[in-house]
Each structure stands twice: as structure tokens, then as C-alpha cells.
Design an enzyme around this catalytic site. Structure first.
Site, mmCIF file in Angstrom:
data_model
loop_
_atom_site.group_PDB
_atom_site.id
_atom_site.type_symbol
_atom_site.label_atom_id
_atom_site.label_comp_id
_atom_site.label_asym_id
_atom_site.label_seq_id
_atom_site.Cartn_x
_atom_site.Cartn_y
_atom_site.Cartn_z
ATOM 1 N N SER A 265 -6.937 -0.801 -0.683
ATOM 2 C CA SER A 265 -6.564 -1.692 0.415
ATOM 3 C C SER A 265 -7.249 -1.203 1.681
ATOM 4 O O SER A 265 -7.565 -0.007 1.789
ATOM 5 C CB SER A 265 -5.046 -1.668 0.618
ATOM 6 O OG SER A 265 -4.661 -2.302 1.822
ATOM 7 N N TYR B 54 3.120 2.415 1.027
ATOM 8 C CA TYR B 54 2.021 1.581 0.534
ATOM 9 C C TYR B 54 0.684 2.150 1.009
ATOM 10 O O TYR B 54 -0.252 2.303 0.220
ATOM 11 C CB TYR B 54 2.196 0.143 1.021
ATOM 12 C CG TYR B 54 1.101 -0.785 0.575
ATOM 13 C CD1 TYR B 54 1.138 -1.369 -0.681
ATOM 14 C CD2 TYR B 54 0.022 -1.080 1.404
ATOM 15 C CE1 TYR B 54 0.139 -2.223 -1.109
ATOM 16 C CE2 TYR B 54 -0.988 -1.933 0.993
ATOM 17 C CZ TYR B 54 -0.928 -2.502 -0.261
ATOM 18 O OH TYR B 54 -1.925 -3.336 -0.679
#
Length: 141
Positions: free
Chosen positions: A32, A45
Site C-alpha cells: 500500500s 494497517y
């Protein structure tokens, strides 16, 4: 966070020997843009995606000289239903645009190690550009 990292580790471990018997194989991990800078509301995350990025680079080094490639798509925020309300977030990239750009990049750059759509480069290269603090502030503002 553990399953976000342990799942790919276990899958790679389960299949890597088989993949090495194939003439052309690819392991695809997904990190990401948040692997490269923090979003204050998603610390676990962010950390798990940073771990996936480092895992990808490490496995790529381990498999150098074999028939197995390691490819890491690095998405920005994408409009999906993974987070409530996220599929309507105007700041996120529409899913169909993301998919189209990723497929185009894979076709245009078959040996790419990271697949980076244009919208993620703002996040990915803040530190290299020297505007990391400004990018962190913009993302968390």
C-alpha cells in the site's frame, strides 16, 4: 496485523518450492502507499503493509536467479467496500480506474518489481522528494 503478514508468509512458504519447478512463475504481494508513510487512524494497517513491502523485497532477493518473480502492486486509497463509507470517498481512486492502470502497467512493464499507479507516487516518494512531512500532514489533515 499478524494475519495481514502471516497469511502471505505462509502462502509463499507453501508454494515456493512448487513455483520454482515452473519455467515462469510470479508471486504477487499487495502492499500500500501507506507502507511508506503513516495514516494516524490505521497504525496496524500501515505497519502490516510496510512488512509486506519488506517481505516482497526479501523474497525477491532470495529467489533471484530462479524462474520466480516477485511483483508488488502498491495501491493508493481505492474505492472499495473494505472500509465502511470508503467506496464513496472522492479522495480515493475509483476501482475500475485502478484495475485498468495496473493491468496496463503490468503489460507495459512485465519485469517491474513494484506496480505503482500515478496516484500512489505522491505517497511512495515523499521521503525521496524531500517533502515527507508535508505529505504526512496532507494525508492526516
Amino acid at each position: 496485523m499478524a494475519t495481514n503478514v502471516l497469511g502471505p508468509i505462509r502462502l509463499i512458504a507453501a508454494f515456493v518450492e512448487h513455483l520454482q519447478t515452473r519455467p515462469d512463475a510470479t508471486i504477487m504481494t499487495v502492499s500500500s502507499g501507506l507502507a511508506f508513510l503513516p495514516l494516524k487512524i490505521t497504525p496496524s494497517y500501515n505497519a502490516s503493509k510496510a512488512a509486506i513491502h519488506t517481505l516482497s523485497e526479501s523474497v525477491r532477493l532470495q529467489l533471484a536467479g530462479t524462474s520466480v518473480k516477485v511483483v508488488e502492486p502498491v495501491p493508493p486509497a481505492v474505492r472499495t467496500a473494505l472500509l465502511p463509507g470508503h467506496e464513496d470517498d472522492e479522495r480515493s481512486m475509483p476501482l475500475d480506474e485502478f484495475v485498468t492502470e495496473v493491468v496496463g502497467l503490468i503489460e507495459a512493464e512485465p519485469d517491474a518489481k513494484e506496480i505503482q499507479v500515478e496516484r500512489v507516487k505522491f505517497l511512495r516518494y515523499g521521503e525521496a522528494r524531500g517533502d515527507y512531512d508535508q505529505v504526512v500532514a496532507a494525508v492526516n489533515g
